[in-house]
Design a protein around this motif. Sequence first.
Motif, PDB file in Angstrom:
ATOM      1  N   LYS A 191       4.799   8.161   6.520  1.00  0.00           N
ATOM      2  CA  LYS A 191       5.493   7.785   7.756  1.00  0.00           C
ATOM      3  C   LYS A 191       4.494   7.540   8.883  1.00  0.00           C
ATOM      4  O   LYS A 191       4.625   6.594   9.652  1.00  0.00           O
ATOM      5  CB  LYS A 191       6.477   8.877   8.167  1.00  0.00           C
ATOM      6  N   GLU A 192       3.483   8.399   8.959  1.00  0.00           N
ATOM      7  CA  GLU A 192       2.460   8.236  10.004  1.00  0.00           C
ATOM      8  C   GLU A 192       1.704   6.921   9.810  1.00  0.00           C
ATOM      9  O   GLU A 192       1.481   6.175  10.763  1.00  0.00           O
ATOM     10  CB  GLU A 192       1.475   9.410   9.926  1.00  0.00           C
ATOM     11  N   PHE A 193       1.342   6.642   8.573  1.00  0.00           N
ATOM     12  CA  PHE A 193       0.616   5.403   8.270  1.00  0.00           C
ATOM     13  C   PHE A 193       1.473   4.177   8.574  1.00  0.00           C
ATOM     14  O   PHE A 193       0.994   3.208   9.166  1.00  0.00           O
ATOM     15  CB  PHE A 193       0.185   5.386   6.797  1.00  0.00           C
ATOM     16  N   SER A 194       2.758   4.220   8.200  1.00  0.00           N
ATOM     17  CA  SER A 194       3.622   3.072   8.471  1.00  0.00           C
ATOM     18  C   SER A 194       3.802   2.859   9.973  1.00  0.00           C
ATOM     19  O   SER A 194       3.903   1.726  10.445  1.00  0.00           O
ATOM     20  CB  SER A 194       4.972   3.218   7.775  1.00  0.00           C
ATOM     21  N   GLY A 195       3.811   3.948  10.746  1.00  0.00           N
ATOM     22  CA  GLY A 195       3.891   3.821  12.208  1.00  0.00           C
ATOM     23  C   GLY A 195       2.653   3.137  12.766  1.00  0.00           C
ATOM     24  O   GLY A 195       2.741   2.282  13.651  1.00  0.00           O
ATOM     25  N   LYS A 196       1.480   3.505  12.239  1.00  0.00           N
ATOM     26  CA  LYS A 196       0.235   2.874  12.690  1.00  0.00           C
ATOM     27  C   LYS A 196       0.218   1.391  12.343  1.00  0.00           C
ATOM     28  O   LYS A 196      -0.201   0.564  13.150  1.00  0.00           O
ATOM     29  CB  LYS A 196      -0.978   3.569  12.070  1.00  0.00           C
ATOM     30  N   VAL A 197       0.654   1.055  11.126  1.00  0.00           N
ATOM     31  CA  VAL A 197       0.705  -0.352  10.713  1.00  0.00           C
ATOM     32  C   VAL A 197       1.649  -1.123  11.620  1.00  0.00           C
ATOM     33  O   VAL A 197       1.351  -2.237  12.055  1.00  0.00           O
ATOM     34  CB  VAL A 197       1.135  -0.469   9.226  1.00  0.00           C
ATOM     35  N   SER A 198       2.786  -0.536  11.937  1.00  0.00           N
ATOM     36  CA  SER A 198       3.756  -1.188  12.812  1.00  0.00           C
ATOM     37  C   SER A 198       3.173  -1.433  14.200  1.00  0.00           C
ATOM     38  O   SER A 198       3.325  -2.520  14.770  1.00  0.00           O
ATOM     39  CB  SER A 198       5.012  -0.326  12.913  1.00  0.00           C
ATOM     40  N   ASP A 199       2.474  -0.427  14.732  1.00  0.00           N
ATOM     41  CA  ASP A 199       1.856  -0.582  16.059  1.00  0.00           C
ATOM     42  C   ASP A 199       0.807  -1.685  16.050  1.00  0.00           C
ATOM     43  O   ASP A 199       0.745  -2.509  16.970  1.00  0.00           O
ATOM     44  CB  ASP A 199       1.224   0.738  16.515  1.00  0.00           C
ATOM     45  N   LYS A 200      -0.037  -1.713  15.027  1.00  0.00           N
ATOM     46  CA  LYS A 200      -1.081  -2.756  14.934  1.00  0.00           C
ATOM     47  C   LYS A 200      -0.436  -4.136  14.838  1.00  0.00           C
ATOM     48  O   LYS A 200      -0.898  -5.088  15.460  1.00  0.00           O
ATOM     49  CB  LYS A 200      -1.979  -2.518  13.714  1.00  0.00           C
ATOM     50  N   PHE A 220       0.835  -1.203   0.000  1.00  0.00           N
ATOM     51  CA  PHE A 220       0.000   0.000   0.000  1.00  0.00           C
ATOM     52  C   PHE A 220       0.866   1.247   0.000  1.00  0.00           C
ATOM     53  O   PHE A 220       0.600   2.206  -0.734  1.00  0.00           O
ATOM     54  CB  PHE A 220      -0.936  -0.011   1.209  1.00  0.00           C
ATOM     55  N   ALA A 221       1.914   1.261   0.803  1.00  0.00           N
ATOM     56  CA  ALA A 221       2.806   2.422   0.868  1.00  0.00           C
ATOM     57  C   ALA A 221       3.475   2.650  -0.480  1.00  0.00           C
ATOM     58  O   ALA A 221       3.615   3.800  -0.919  1.00  0.00           O
ATOM     59  CB  ALA A 221       3.845   2.225   1.967  1.00  0.00           C
ATOM     60  N   SER A 233       6.394  16.749   0.770  1.00  0.00           N
ATOM     61  CA  SER A 233       6.654  16.668   2.214  1.00  0.00           C
ATOM     62  C   SER A 233       5.419  16.183   2.952  1.00  0.00           C
ATOM     63  O   SER A 233       5.510  15.352   3.863  1.00  0.00           O
ATOM     64  CB  SER A 233       7.063  18.033   2.757  1.00  0.00           C
ATOM     65  N   LEU A 234       4.247  16.693   2.564  1.00  0.00           N
ATOM     66  CA  LEU A 234       2.989  16.262   3.180  1.00  0.00           C
ATOM     67  C   LEU A 234       2.745  14.766   2.941  1.00  0.00           C
ATOM     68  O   LEU A 234       2.400  14.024   3.866  1.00  0.00           O
ATOM     69  CB  LEU A 234       1.811  17.078   2.621  1.00  0.00           C
ATOM     70  N   ALA A 235       2.946  14.327   1.689  1.00  0.00           N
ATOM     71  CA  ALA A 235       2.753  12.912   1.372  1.00  0.00           C
ATOM     72  C   ALA A 235       3.744  12.044   2.142  1.00  0.00           C
ATOM     73  O   ALA A 235       3.390  10.964   2.635  1.00  0.00           O
ATOM     74  CB  ALA A 235       2.893  12.676  -0.135  1.00  0.00           C
ATOM     75  N   THR A 236       4.973  12.496   2.256  1.00  0.00           N
ATOM     76  CA  THR A 236       5.993  11.741   3.005  1.00  0.00           C
ATOM     77  C   THR A 236       5.597  11.619   4.480  1.00  0.00           C
ATOM     78  O   THR A 236       5.713  10.550   5.081  1.00  0.00           O
ATOM     79  CB  THR A 236       7.355  12.421   2.880  1.00  0.00           C
ATOM     80  N   GLU A 246      -8.977   0.688   6.451  1.00  0.00           N
ATOM     81  CA  GLU A 246      -9.728   1.928   6.577  1.00  0.00           C
ATOM     82  C   GLU A 246      -8.783   3.122   6.729  1.00  0.00           C
ATOM     83  O   GLU A 246      -8.984   4.166   6.113  1.00  0.00           O
ATOM     84  CB  GLU A 246     -10.674   1.850   7.774  1.00  0.00           C
ATOM     85  N   GLU A 247      -7.746   2.980   7.542  1.00  0.00           N
ATOM     86  CA  GLU A 247      -6.797   4.062   7.738  1.00  0.00           C
ATOM     87  C   GLU A 247      -6.040   4.354   6.443  1.00  0.00           C
ATOM     88  O   GLU A 247      -5.787   5.512   6.119  1.00  0.00           O
ATOM     89  CB  GLU A 247      -5.830   3.726   8.864  1.00  0.00           C
ATOM     90  N   ALA A 248      -5.715   3.341   5.690  1.00  0.00           N
ATOM     91  CA  ALA A 248      -5.027   3.524   4.420  1.00  0.00           C
ATOM     92  C   ALA A 248      -5.934   4.256   3.436  1.00  0.00           C
ATOM     93  O   ALA A 248      -5.488   5.158   2.728  1.00  0.00           O
ATOM     94  CB  ALA A 248      -4.605   2.184   3.858  1.00  0.00           C
TER      95      ALA A 248
END
Length: 179
Positions: free
Chosen positions: A58-67, A16-17, A51-54, A161-163
Amino acid sequence: MNKAETEYPVQSGGTFAKGILIGGLLGAAAALLFAPKPGREMRSDLSDKLSLATDKTKEFSGKVSDKTKTLASTVGGKASDLASTVTAKASDLASTVSSKASNILTTVSDSKQQIAATLQETGKDVSDTVSSASAEVSKDVKDASKEVADQAKDASEDVSEEAKDASDEVKASYKSTSY
């Protein structure tokens, strides 16, 4: 693969990323080609959007990692609980067998009839204990498997859903700046 894995495959966060990154790059290229702004302003806008997309990526990958960590912890806990249950049942079974064997040795010295009766009773007790322990372990395994599958499905749906929300935010951001 079991039936549940076939019916509900888990999508990888990396795929997805990559899709978000490629889509962002294609959108940036299209914006350059069709933009009415001068090059310097366009480069500045693109730099801001990148920069916004990056940051979103990063925020999304952090959430995936936490889950993923939470799910792994849950699976480990369930496996540990199941192993403890199996160990306890095996210990109880060994204790019961040891106790019955001791009773048999004492009874052998009394008489042949008592030996036959005791052996029959012990066999039944051991069979009942094994059957009971097997049923309980089977039930615990089924419950743990179902719970882990449900949690994996919930986590997969949350991530999806977050993605989708992150993708929609990026798309909306690009649309609002291209007009």
